[in-house]
Design an enzyme around this catalytic site. Structure first.
Site, PDB file in Angstrom:
ATOM      1  N   LYS A 128       0.875  -1.180   0.000  1.00 42.67           N
ATOM      2  CA  LYS A 128       0.000   0.000   0.000  1.00 42.67           C
ATOM      3  C   LYS A 128       0.909   1.226   0.000  1.00 42.67           C
ATOM      4  O   LYS A 128       1.449   1.606   1.029  1.00 42.67           O
ATOM      5  CB  LYS A 128      -0.862  -0.031   1.265  1.00 42.67           C
ATOM      6  CG  LYS A 128      -2.206   0.650   1.160  1.00 42.67           C
ATOM      7  CD  LYS A 128      -2.195   2.097   0.707  1.00 42.67           C
ATOM      8  CE  LYS A 128      -2.047   3.102   1.828  1.00 42.67           C
ATOM      9  NZ  LYS A 128      -1.870   4.483   1.334  1.00 42.67           N
TER      10      LYS A 128
ATOM     11  N   GLU B 254       9.050   1.310  11.271  1.00 42.09           N
ATOM     12  CA  GLU B 254      10.130   2.295  11.070  1.00 42.09           C
ATOM     13  C   GLU B 254       9.443   3.653  11.050  1.00 42.09           C
ATOM     14  O   GLU B 254       8.837   4.024  10.043  1.00 42.09           O
ATOM     15  CB  GLU B 254      10.844   2.043   9.740  1.00 42.09           C
ATOM     16  CG  GLU B 254      11.592   0.723   9.665  1.00 42.09           C
ATOM     17  CD  GLU B 254      12.874   0.715  10.486  1.00 42.09           C
ATOM     18  OE1 GLU B 254      13.209   1.729  11.120  1.00 42.09           O
ATOM     19  OE2 GLU B 254      13.533  -0.338  10.503  1.00 42.09           O
TER      20      GLU B 254
ATOM     21  N   CYS C 122      13.939  10.016   6.782  1.00 41.78           N
ATOM     22  CA  CYS C 122      13.667   9.646   8.179  1.00 41.78           C
ATOM     23  C   CYS C 122      14.913   9.816   9.034  1.00 41.78           C
ATOM     24  O   CYS C 122      14.877  10.461  10.076  1.00 41.78           O
ATOM     25  CB  CYS C 122      13.151   8.225   8.251  1.00 41.78           C
ATOM     26  SG  CYS C 122      14.221   7.047   7.429  1.00 41.78           S
TER      27      CYS C 122
HETATM   28  P1  NAD Z   1       2.311   8.707   7.016  1.00 37.54           P
HETATM   29  O1  NAD Z   1       2.344   7.996   8.307  1.00 37.54           O
HETATM   30  O2  NAD Z   1       1.425   9.868   6.871  1.00 37.54           O
HETATM   31  O3  NAD Z   1       1.874   7.699   5.842  1.00 37.54           O
HETATM   32  C1  NAD Z   1       2.575   6.484   5.611  1.00 37.54           C
HETATM   33  C2  NAD Z   1       1.613   5.477   4.992  1.00 37.54           C
HETATM   34  O4  NAD Z   1       0.629   5.075   5.932  1.00 37.54           O
HETATM   35  C3  NAD Z   1       0.848   5.991   3.769  1.00 37.54           C
HETATM   36  O5  NAD Z   1       0.856   4.973   2.800  1.00 37.54           O
HETATM   37  C4  NAD Z   1      -0.536   6.218   4.317  1.00 37.54           C
HETATM   38  O6  NAD Z   1      -1.553   6.095   3.349  1.00 37.54           O
HETATM   39  C5  NAD Z   1      -0.658   5.093   5.315  1.00 37.54           C
HETATM   40  N1  NAD Z   1      -1.655   5.294   6.374  1.00 37.54           N
HETATM   41  C6  NAD Z   1      -2.123   6.467   6.865  1.00 37.54           C
HETATM   42  N2  NAD Z   1      -2.989   6.222   7.890  1.00 37.54           N
HETATM   43  C7  NAD Z   1      -3.059   4.875   8.024  1.00 37.54           C
HETATM   44  C8  NAD Z   1      -3.730   4.019   8.930  1.00 37.54           C
HETATM   45  N3  NAD Z   1      -4.533   4.487   9.882  1.00 37.54           N
HETATM   46  N4  NAD Z   1      -3.559   2.681   8.805  1.00 37.54           N
HETATM   47  C9  NAD Z   1      -2.719   2.179   7.863  1.00 37.54           C
HETATM   48  N5  NAD Z   1      -2.039   2.942   6.977  1.00 37.54           N
HETATM   49  C10 NAD Z   1      -2.206   4.285   7.061  1.00 37.54           C
HETATM   50  O7  NAD Z   1       3.835   9.062   6.699  1.00 37.54           O
HETATM   51  P2  NAD Z   1       4.414   9.969   5.513  1.00 37.54           P
HETATM   52  O8  NAD Z   1       4.013  11.383   5.772  1.00 37.54           O
HETATM   53  O9  NAD Z   1       4.114   9.339   4.201  1.00 37.54           O
HETATM   54  O10 NAD Z   1       5.989   9.810   5.743  1.00 37.54           O
HETATM   55  C11 NAD Z   1       6.739  10.698   6.509  1.00 37.54           C
HETATM   56  C12 NAD Z   1       7.070  10.099   7.860  1.00 37.54           C
HETATM   57  O11 NAD Z   1       7.642   8.820   7.704  1.00 37.54           O
HETATM   58  C13 NAD Z   1       8.098  10.908   8.628  1.00 37.54           C
HETATM   59  O12 NAD Z   1       7.736  10.971   9.986  1.00 37.54           O
HETATM   60  C14 NAD Z   1       9.366  10.086   8.503  1.00 37.54           C
HETATM   61  O13 NAD Z   1      10.314  10.296   9.508  1.00 37.54           O
HETATM   62  C15 NAD Z   1       8.821   8.710   8.488  1.00 37.54           C
HETATM   63  N6  NAD Z   1       9.753   7.798   7.845  1.00 37.54           N
HETATM   64  C16 NAD Z   1      10.423   6.903   8.618  1.00 37.54           C
HETATM   65  C17 NAD Z   1      11.349   6.062   8.034  1.00 37.54           C
HETATM   66  C18 NAD Z   1      12.136   5.060   8.859  1.00 37.54           C
HETATM   67  O14 NAD Z   1      12.810   4.217   8.299  1.00 37.54           O
HETATM   68  N7  NAD Z   1      12.062   5.117  10.161  1.00 37.54           N
HETATM   69  C19 NAD Z   1      11.606   6.146   6.667  1.00 37.54           C
HETATM   70  C20 NAD Z   1      10.899   7.078   5.911  1.00 37.54           C
HETATM   71  C21 NAD Z   1       9.976   7.893   6.517  1.00 37.54           C
END
Ligand code: NAD
Length: 468
Positions: A169, A242, A276
């Protein structure tokens, strides 16, 4: 005609679609399908039926398929990089789109090369206990928009290697990149084994609660990670989370500002800060504070930001308006609080695209929101400190604990400081250098579970002990 037009046409399909716009120009990139819960059901059914045969192939054949998939990525590398650049915004050059596509091939090959042997835990004549790792079945992979292709590969490569099927997804912001990647990978994988369901939050939620899905690999924000913990609890699903980071870097007084400046800059500004494990708070000892600020300002001023397809750009726009607004308001609030903007701020709102200038903010308090919150963009706060104890206390003062770094000319002093920092990885004289052989994962509210290498394979299997 763009080089990726044929690829794009093959993933658009005929379902309901939404128009994806280039964050650098506002121009149309393409139409992305909007998949629904029914599409998710179909994908899970297909995954369930493809998985047993895939698992039965054994490690060597699965390894070979992953190596072929890496070759397929390389065959389509330029089309993938151009589409990624247009949808995500990151430049082709620098540690950006071409680099990301290259990393996809590298991580597929690394997952093929990693091995996980059954372990004899006890064999003393009376007890014989062997620990094996069995396939989980169907794994769900939910990802973010910052490194959409690479993070998808981080999630799916070890899952496939361990004999699982995967339903992905992607983020609503970058569906085309992930659909195109999967289309290329599927040239080398059995039908139904890997499907991308480009739906909204509802699709992610259902994937996390679905009884036929045994594990969720999630990369994204801490808030969504917490929602997934809840929605997956009904089926006691396995999780690798993550989550968001707010990585600290500590520059010790003996560091050479000129020698470390380039590493500090790219540690913070890789992917225009939308990473991240980027350096998001920089703590610099008073003795060399001004020199470090000067070196960083010189690099920030000289590093070109622009449209990703322009070969000279190495920094790009923010990917979306929401992130642009977050960065703008954090920098404005910092300026209003009396912090000193060394370079940047003041985005040109009349030009198209979500470009936010490379920004360095000095003389800022540790409790300022630009320090305490994850900015996820090109704005680095630089905090002055007096004693190393004080710097460590500030570095450890937040709930996030993904990465951190220590910068020094004295390796053993740096290692001692590193051991006192609460983070999943602490780099020395570099930041964010992930490596497919080295486990990577967060501590505190940056998540749990490890990715990469043998530890990463373990996370995509179910441990089973045969005792007797
Ligand atoms: P986000 O959490 O908004 O979205 C990530 C994914 O989750 C999307 O595909 C979204 O559609 C889905 N999603 C949203 N609500 C959901 C729910 N209730 N249930 C299941 N899926 C759901 O994150 P983003 O804005 O796309 O990414 C940025 C964030 O990700 C930053 O905080 C960044 O630090 C973090 N990040 C962490 C890593 C790591 O390896 N730790 C890597 C990249 C990004």
């Amino acid at each position: 005609m763009e080089s990726y037009d044929a690829l794009l046409a093959s993933i658009t399909g005929t379902t309901e679609t939404k128009t994806i716009l280039d964050p650098a120009t506002g121009a149309v990139v393409g139409e992305a399908p909007i998949h629904c819960l029914e599409d998710l059901e179909h994908a899970i059914t297909a995954a369930r039926s493809a998985q047993p045969e895939w698992a039965a192939l054994g490690h060597d054949k699965r390894r070979a398929a992953l190596l072929n998939a890496a070759d397929a990525v390389e065959r389509s590398a330029e089309e993938l990089a151009q589409l990624l650049s247009r949808e995500q915004g990151k430049p082709l050059n620098g540690p950006n789109a071409r680099f990301e596509v290259g990393a996809c091939a590298a991580w597929l090959r690394a997952a093929a090369a990693s091995s996980l042997e059954s372990e004899t835990v006890v064999d003393d004549g009376e007890t014989r206990a062997i620990l094996h790792y069995r396939p989980i079945g169907v794994v769900g992979a939910i990802g973010p928009w910052n490194w959409p292709m690479m993070i998808t590969v981080w999630q799916i490569a070890p899952a496939l290697r361990m004999g699982n099927a995967v339903v992905v997804k992607p983020s609503e912001y970058t569906p085309l990149s992930v659909l195109a990647l999967a289309k290329v990978l599927n040239e080398e994988l059995p039908e139904g084994l890997l499907t991308v369901v480009a739906g909204g939050r509802d699709v992610g939620e259902r994937l996390a609660e679905h009884p036929a899905v045994g594990k969720i690999m999630f990369t994204g924000s801490t808030a969504t990670g917490k929602a997934i913990i809840k929605s997956s609890s009904g089926t006691v699903k396995r999780l690798t989370l993550e989550l968001g980071g707010n990585d600290a870097g500590i520059v010790l007084p003996d560091a050479d500002p000129k020698a470390i400046a380039e590493g500090l800059f790219w540690g913070a500004f890789i992917n225009t800060g939308q990473t991240c494990a980027a350096l998001k708070r920089l703590y610099v000892h008073d003795d060399i504070y001004d020199a470090v600020c000067e070196e960083l300002t010189a690099i920030a001023t000289a590093t070109p930001m622009g449209n990703g397809l322009d070969e000279s750009s190495v920094l790009g726009p923010l990917q979306n308006k929401q992130q642009f607004d977050i960065v703008s308001s954090l920098v404005e609030a910092a300026r209003d609080s009396g912090a000193r903007v060394l370079v940047g701020g003041n985005p040109d709102v009349d030009q198209p695209g979500y470009f936010y200038p490379t920004t360095l903010v000095a003389d800022i308090d540790d409790n300022n929101p630009l320090v305490a919150e994850e900015q996820f963009g090109p704005a680095l706060p630089i905090i002055r400190y007096g004693t190393v104890d004080e710097a460590i206390a500030m570095a450890n003062g937040l709930d996030a604990g993904l990465g951190a770094s220590v910068w020094s000319s004295d390796l053993s002093a740096a290692r001692e400081v590193a051991a006192r920092i609460q983070a999943g990885t602490v780099w020395i004289n570099k930041h964010g250098a992930v490596d497919p052989r080295v486990p990577f994962g967060g501590s505190k509210q940056s998540g749990y579970g490890l990715e990469f290498g043998t530890e990463g394979l373990k996370a995509l299997g179910i441990p089973q002990v045969i005792n007797g």
